[in-house]
Design an enzyme around this catalytic site. Structure first.
Site, mmCIF file in Angstrom:
data_model
loop_
_atom_site.group_PDB
_atom_site.id
_atom_site.type_symbol
_atom_site.label_atom_id
_atom_site.label_comp_id
_atom_site.label_asym_id
_atom_site.label_seq_id
_atom_site.Cartn_x
_atom_site.Cartn_y
_atom_site.Cartn_z
ATOM 1 N N GLY A 170 18.562 3.469 -16.063
ATOM 2 C CA GLY A 170 17.500 4.209 -15.795
ATOM 3 C C GLY A 170 15.910 3.796 -17.034
ATOM 4 O O GLY A 170 15.391 3.994 -17.242
ATOM 5 N N ASP A 178 27.456 7.096 -24.401
ATOM 6 C CA ASP A 178 27.232 6.987 -23.027
ATOM 7 C C ASP A 178 28.523 6.371 -22.025
ATOM 8 O O ASP A 178 28.695 5.097 -21.722
ATOM 9 C CB ASP A 178 25.812 6.204 -22.663
ATOM 10 C CG ASP A 178 25.795 6.647 -21.057
ATOM 11 O OD1 ASP A 178 25.903 7.586 -20.697
ATOM 12 O OD2 ASP A 178 24.085 6.045 -20.259
#
Ligand SMILES: *[C@@H]1O[C@H](CO)[C@@H](O)[C@H](O)[C@H]1NC(C)=O
Ligand SMILES: *[C@@H]1O[C@H](CO)[C@@H](O)[C@H](O)[C@H]1NC(C)=O
Ligand SMILES: *[C@@H]1O[C@H](CO)[C@@H](O)[C@H](O)[C@H]1NC(C)=O
Ligand SMILES: *[C@@H]1O[C@H](CO)[C@@H](O)[C@H](O)[C@H]1NC(C)=O
Length: 756
Positions: free
Chosen positions: A426, A535
């Protein structure tokens, strides 16, 4: 006649020359650690101002040379008894004050020497006055101090008591302080202890010259961090302030110096203007132009090797670029850019045009213009992205240039115009590239960046761990900077777990868990400021040819702009299925949020399942699925059948318990990354001992009692062989036991755990 005139002139020249030579001899004199320069002088009155004579002699306390100020002191109530004493000069400030060591200046009152020391009379030489930053301080239990100053009649007094605490900053207990008036040149003071059994004293000192270490005793004994009481004295040159002195013949400031009114009662001081060096006095060294060009720190010109030229000007400097370069030559400006590439293009275009004609010229011009536009765009991007600041930061890191700046062209060539895509997310797309020197790299092309980009890049460039994908450099010339990473060839852990043709053995999974945890723990602990990954997921753990895991994208998620409307808040700070629920609730990202995500990775390694599942048509996260399985005692059902073997089962169960600890809802109850590493090492070490397990959350008594109790009940209750056998059977534990005291600790923890 003529001859005489000439002779006179020659003699005059000689005299002037001699005078100049004599004046030139005035260099600052060194006395111990202090440098003494105009108006202060030691040996040569010509090199100072009258009354600023200081005595350079041996300090009996330190055995080293030091400058001393002559002062008239009496231990009596009458001026007749004044004698000359010398006080050590601790600091000379050329803006108009000095600090002397006044530790011995105490009006003492004790029973045995009541009369001898009860009074002090202190009289300063010529140009010196007491600064009003000094305080009159009385120390002792029930001691009265009084002072008289200048031509004032009557006493000012303060009474110290140990019965109550005083307010002022430097006087807390058994002491009192009052201010003294500004700029008086003598003071007489007295200390009188009311209880003859107790001693007390009064003194004057500047509280800012020392730091009180301990409220109660340091003032008594003067053992603050500088170990002396300082007395601050103001001084100035002459009798007149600047505006008056300027109009007189013997104005003492040299050219390029500014005149400052002295903090003292009278006079002024001279100081060199910025860009000039010296002491600023006509009879001192005056002010000379400072050559900024010879000190790289004091100018902002780009280096000679980049085409920069530094010009020293009177009081300042200017930068420019050498021939063949253009720009203003300033680091913070347009720097110096080589013109040669443009010339080359022009030459090519010229020769082409002579062959092919006007149309080609037009074409060429168009191309040249677009190249120029491209170049301008690159320069503009470079500046807007903070490339200049980044370059400065890299330069300031000195020799270890850990980060390389790539040009856009270089990366276009390396990646054959970004033709091979390695992955897409993304936030960014990753391309494969090969640098000129043959290094394989991954080039990350973000879709946007955050304001903190530069700082983060600098921090990331300092991380160096075999299990972290190394950031090699970046390119600031594109709209959003490109990041260049070391290339890791063997795909991600996610791919390996979920493809049918690639299989990870249990040993490989265990090793991946250990090394990944080590990398995360390293970065949590090593960096000067904590960096969180933010992440962690199996697709961010890359594998090289030997299946050594390398964690990618450290801290990079923080570089994403926080106001990206296309991504939900949750997605912007992690990946669904891995995000710490407590972080979602509180928006506080902590190291324990990384621990949570790592717990999910552990579950993936154990179960081989995807982080998001669909169970009987309902979507759920792998960790919920896992936790409910473990709570219902159904753990064996969800372990990956490809790796479950009898000899692995104990280890897998232990790792499952560790994963459960990592996945606790309360962040505080989760182990730290370092503890996770330790735990994983224990799990590996316990190869031959299925079920042997040291539970972190139990040892540390962390988290809520209920959780701890549950963990406790999950522990095995028996061990088949002795701990001794266990140590001998396991190489990594032997290594721990060689460390001495920690062994004992571990043994205690272990036996504690299993004794219950
Ligand atoms: C200051 O003077 C006191 C008393 O004379 C002495 O004990 C102390 O060592 C001196 N401190 C320094 C830093 O010179
Ligand atoms: C400076 O030096 C000159 C000669 O060396 C002397 O006449 C003059 O009085 C000095 N000025 C001061 C302020 O000391
Ligand atoms: C510095 O150099 C530039 C270009 O050579 C010139 O325009 C500017 O006036 C100079 N500045 C000073 C302070 O001399
Ligand atoms: C660069 O810094 C110098 C010195 O601080 C300053 O004079 C100059 O104006 C700056 N130039 C730009 C383009 O910011």
């Amino acid at each position: 006649m003529h001859c005489v005139v000439v002779l006179r002139f020659v003699i005059y020249l000689c005299l002037v020359g001699f005078a100049a030579a004599a004046a030139a001899k005035c260099v600052p004199e060194k006395c111990g650690d202090l440098e003494v320069s105009y108006p202060f002088w030691i040996n040569n009155p010509e090199c100072g101002y009258p009354d600023f004579n200081v005595t350079c002699r041996k300090d009996n306390h330190t055995g080293k040379m030091a400058p001393f100020l002559p002062v008239d002191v009496a231990n009596a109530n009458a001026k007749e008894y004044l004698t000359r004493a010398y006080y050590k000069i601790m600091e000379i400030n050329y803006s108009g004050h000095i600090v002397i060591n006044s530790s011995s200046l105490k009006a003492f009152s004790c029973r045995q020497n009541e009369e001898a020391h009860a009074f002090k009379w202190f009289e300063l030489p010529g140009p010196f006055y007491f600064s009003k930053s000094n305080k009159f301080v009385v120390v002792g239990c029930d001691t009265i101090g009084t002072y008289t100053y200048g031509d004032k009649a009557g006493d000012a007094r303060c009474v110290s008591s140990c019965g109550f605490q005083n307010d002022p900053l430097y006087c807390k207990y058994g002491c009192c302080e009052i201010s003294i008036p500004d700029n008086y040149w003598w003071i007489k003071f007295k200390g009188k202890a009311l209880d003859p059994e107790l001693c007390g004293f009064s003194t004057i000192l500047d509280p800012s010259t020392f730091t009180v270490v301990d409220n109660k005793t340091s003032l008594f004994w003067g053992n603050g961090t500088k170990a002396y009481y300082g007395l601050r004295l103001n001084w100035g040159i002459g009798l007149q302030n600047c505006s008056m002195a300027r109009n007189t013949a013997n104005y003492s400031c040299s050219s390029n110096a500014e005149c400052i009114n002295s903090p003292s009662r009278r006079g002024h001081v001279c100081r060199c203007l910025p860009g000039y060096e010296g002491n600023g006095y006509l009879n001192g060294t005056g002010c000379e132009d400072e050559n900024e060009c010879t000190h790289k720190e004091s100018n902002k010109c780009v280096g000679r090797e980049e085409g920069g030229i530094c010009h020293n000007l009177a009081g300042s400097y200017n930068c420019s670029c050498a021939k063949g370069y253009k720009g203003d030559g300033f680091h913070n400006g347009t720097r110096c850019v080589s013109k040669s590439s443009n010339y080359l293009k022009l030459a090519i275009i010229g020769s082409l045009s002579s062959f092919v004609g006007v149309s080609v010229v037009a074409c060429g011009l168009f191309w040249w213009l677009s190249m120029r536009r491209l170049k301008h765009a690159r320069e503009k991007n470079f500046r807007q992205n903070g490339g200049i600041q980044l370059q400065e930061r890299i330069a300031s890191m000195g020799g270890k240039k850990s980060l390389r700046m790539f040009s856009e062209r270089e990366l276009e060539i390396a990646s054959s115009n970004f033709s091979t895509e390695l992955g897409k997310g993304g936030f960014a797309t990753v391309y494969k590239g090969v640098l000129v020197d043959g290094t394989h790299v991954a080039i990350k092309k973000p879709k946007s960046i955050s304001d903190e980009f530069i700082n983060e890049i600098i921090i990331l460039s300092h991380i160096s761990h075999r299990n972290v994908v190394k950031l090699l450099g970046c390119c600031m010339e594109t709209q959003f900077p490109l990041l260049v990473y070391e290339f890791v060839p063997n795909g991600t852990v996610l791919e390996h777990l979920h493809s049918t043709d690639k299989q990870l053995t249990w040993e490989a999974r265990r090793q991946i868990a250990i090394e990944t945890a080590e990398a995360i723990a390293y970065v949590h602990l090593q960096a000067s400021q904590p960096i969180f990954h933010r992440d962690i997921k199996s697709s961010n753990i890359l594998l090289d040819d030997t299946f050594t895991p390398k964690v990618a994208d450290f801290g990079i998620s923080r570089l994403r702009p926080s106001d990206d409307r296309h991504l939900s808040t949750m997605f912007a700070s992690g990946t669904p299925g891995y995000v710490d629920p407590e972080f979602v609730r509180s928006s506080q990202f902590t190291d324990k949020s990384d621990v949570f995500s790592f717990g999910v990775v552990l579950v993936e390694l154990l179960t081989g399942l995807m982080p998001l599942l669909s169970i009987q048509g309902a979507n759920c996260t792998l960790y919920d699925h896992f936790l409910s399985a473990i709570n219902d005692n159904r753990l064996p059902e969800i372990l990956d059948p490809r790796v479950v073997k009898e000899e692995n089962q104990g280890q897998m169960e232990n790792m499952a318990r560790l994963a459960k600890a990592c996945l606790q809802v309360k962040a505080k109850a989760r182990p730290s990354m370092r503890e996770v590493v330790e735990e994983l090492l224990w799990i590996r070490a316990a190869t031959k001992q299925p079920g042997l397990y040291r539970d972190v959350s139990l040892v540390e008594h962390r988290g809520d009692p209920e959780q701890t109790r549950q963990n406790y009940h999950a522990l095995p209750t028996t061990i088949n062989s002795s701990l001794e056998d266990y140590y001998q059977s396991s190489p990594s534990v032997t290594a721990i036991s060689s460390e001495g005291p920690s062994t004992a600790l571990i043994q205690i923890e272990m036996s504690d755990t299993y004794a219950r």
